[in-house]
Design a protein around this motif. Sequence first.
Motif, PDB file in Angstrom:
ATOM      1  N   GLN A   1       0.823  -1.216   0.000  1.00  0.00           N
ATOM      2  CA  GLN A   1       0.000   0.000   0.000  1.00  0.00           C
ATOM      3  C   GLN A   1       0.855   1.263   0.000  1.00  0.00           C
ATOM      4  O   GLN A   1       0.412   2.320  -0.463  1.00  0.00           O
ATOM      5  CB  GLN A   1      -0.929  -0.007   1.218  1.00  0.00           C
ATOM      6  CG  GLN A   1      -1.923  -1.153   1.230  1.00  0.00           C
ATOM      7  CD  GLN A   1      -2.925  -1.073   0.095  1.00  0.00           C
ATOM      8  OE1 GLN A   1      -3.837  -0.238   0.116  1.00  0.00           O
ATOM      9  NE2 GLN A   1      -2.775  -1.935  -0.896  1.00  0.00           N
TER      10      GLN A   1
ATOM     11  N   TYR B   1      -5.531  -1.762  -5.344  1.00  0.00           N
ATOM     12  CA  TYR B   1      -6.700  -1.808  -4.465  1.00  0.00           C
ATOM     13  C   TYR B   1      -6.355  -1.143  -3.143  1.00  0.00           C
ATOM     14  O   TYR B   1      -5.185  -0.864  -2.856  1.00  0.00           O
ATOM     15  CB  TYR B   1      -7.140  -3.255  -4.219  1.00  0.00           C
ATOM     16  CG  TYR B   1      -5.998  -4.175  -3.833  1.00  0.00           C
ATOM     17  CD1 TYR B   1      -5.456  -4.183  -2.547  1.00  0.00           C
ATOM     18  CD2 TYR B   1      -5.426  -5.014  -4.781  1.00  0.00           C
ATOM     19  CE1 TYR B   1      -4.397  -4.993  -2.203  1.00  0.00           C
ATOM     20  CE2 TYR B   1      -4.358  -5.852  -4.453  1.00  0.00           C
ATOM     21  CZ  TYR B   1      -3.850  -5.825  -3.165  1.00  0.00           C
ATOM     22  OH  TYR B   1      -2.794  -6.632  -2.838  1.00  0.00           O
ATOM     23  N   ASN B   2      -7.390  -0.901  -2.357  1.00  0.00           N
ATOM     24  CA  ASN B   2      -7.218  -0.406  -1.003  1.00  0.00           C
ATOM     25  C   ASN B   2      -7.421  -1.584  -0.058  1.00  0.00           C
ATOM     26  O   ASN B   2      -8.520  -2.140   0.023  1.00  0.00           O
ATOM     27  CB  ASN B   2      -8.236   0.700  -0.703  1.00  0.00           C
ATOM     28  CG  ASN B   2      -8.022   1.334   0.658  1.00  0.00           C
ATOM     29  OD1 ASN B   2      -7.855   0.651   1.658  1.00  0.00           O
ATOM     30  ND2 ASN B   2      -8.056   2.661   0.708  1.00  0.00           N
TER      31      ASN B   2
END
Length: 325
Positions: A100, A108-109
């Motif tokens: 992340q 994506y988160n």
Amino acid sequence: MKTKLFAIFATAMFAFSAPANAQKFPNRPMTMIIPFAAGGATDILGRVMAGRMSEVLGQQVVVENVGGAGGMTGSARVAKAAPDGYEFVVGTVGTHAQGQTLFKNPLYNALTDFTPVILIANVPIVLVTRKDLPVNNFQEFVAYAKANQAKMQFGSAGAGSAIHLGCVLMNYLIGVNITHVPYRGGAPAMQDLQGGRIDYLCDLVTTSKPQIDGAAVKGLAIFDSKRSPALPNVPTAIEQGVPDLIAYSWNAIFLPMGAPEPIVKTLHDAALAAMHTPAVRERLTGLGAEIVSDQDATPQHLGDLVKSEIAKWAVPIKASGVTVE
């Protein structure tokens, strides 16, 4: 009158039970996405778990390897899947925390695109080198790397994978800048290490143990606060003079965001039952995985862990200056 009442009761019972039976989960095979190539640490753990989970659930859990982008490709597929429980991913600290920050544009988160199900195990990282590298301990490795960093290469299971970040942290702490060679999983990286095409890996104990035990590679340092029971003769980096070198991975199951609670519970309970199975525990602990306690195996704990791990790993990643487009 009694006959009429019985008929009404039976009809009502059928009306309530038929939809329940039709919606019973699972009623067909499920797909476990392993976001790395076959033969790596996550693949090994996932296949051991899938076999036992199939027995518990009464439906086959089919393992599918979808590698690429440090595990993001396979994880992204699950993030976009229907939240019906039939497709889930075995994620890692790399796919759901480190990536992340490392990736400039993550696919994506990790906090909002997944439903946490269960944390399975923690796995320490070990520094392994090709067997003909002229070093025999971590101090000698550091000296050699500083003197030869321009011509050395290290491998990983892909940019953003846990074993990539293990080496990023080590390189940063010992002060070297060495070329990174990403693979589509830990297994092909290990093959090239044994073939002498790269110089070292910061690999998971799970996949390195057989090669270390067989003297196909050298194990020089465990990146943990204590030695691994699976490799008791390999000292920690802390023992060898680098106090902040702690790196690891973990494996956990995630569903797409929005998965209903009953489905989450069914999948969680099946995975927990597998973790409690003596044959599963023996297989995984024998390879160096540390199966978590029931207290740490809750969906709530996994959700909290992902949040804290993203914040924790953002600090050394940003300090190292390493980023992936």
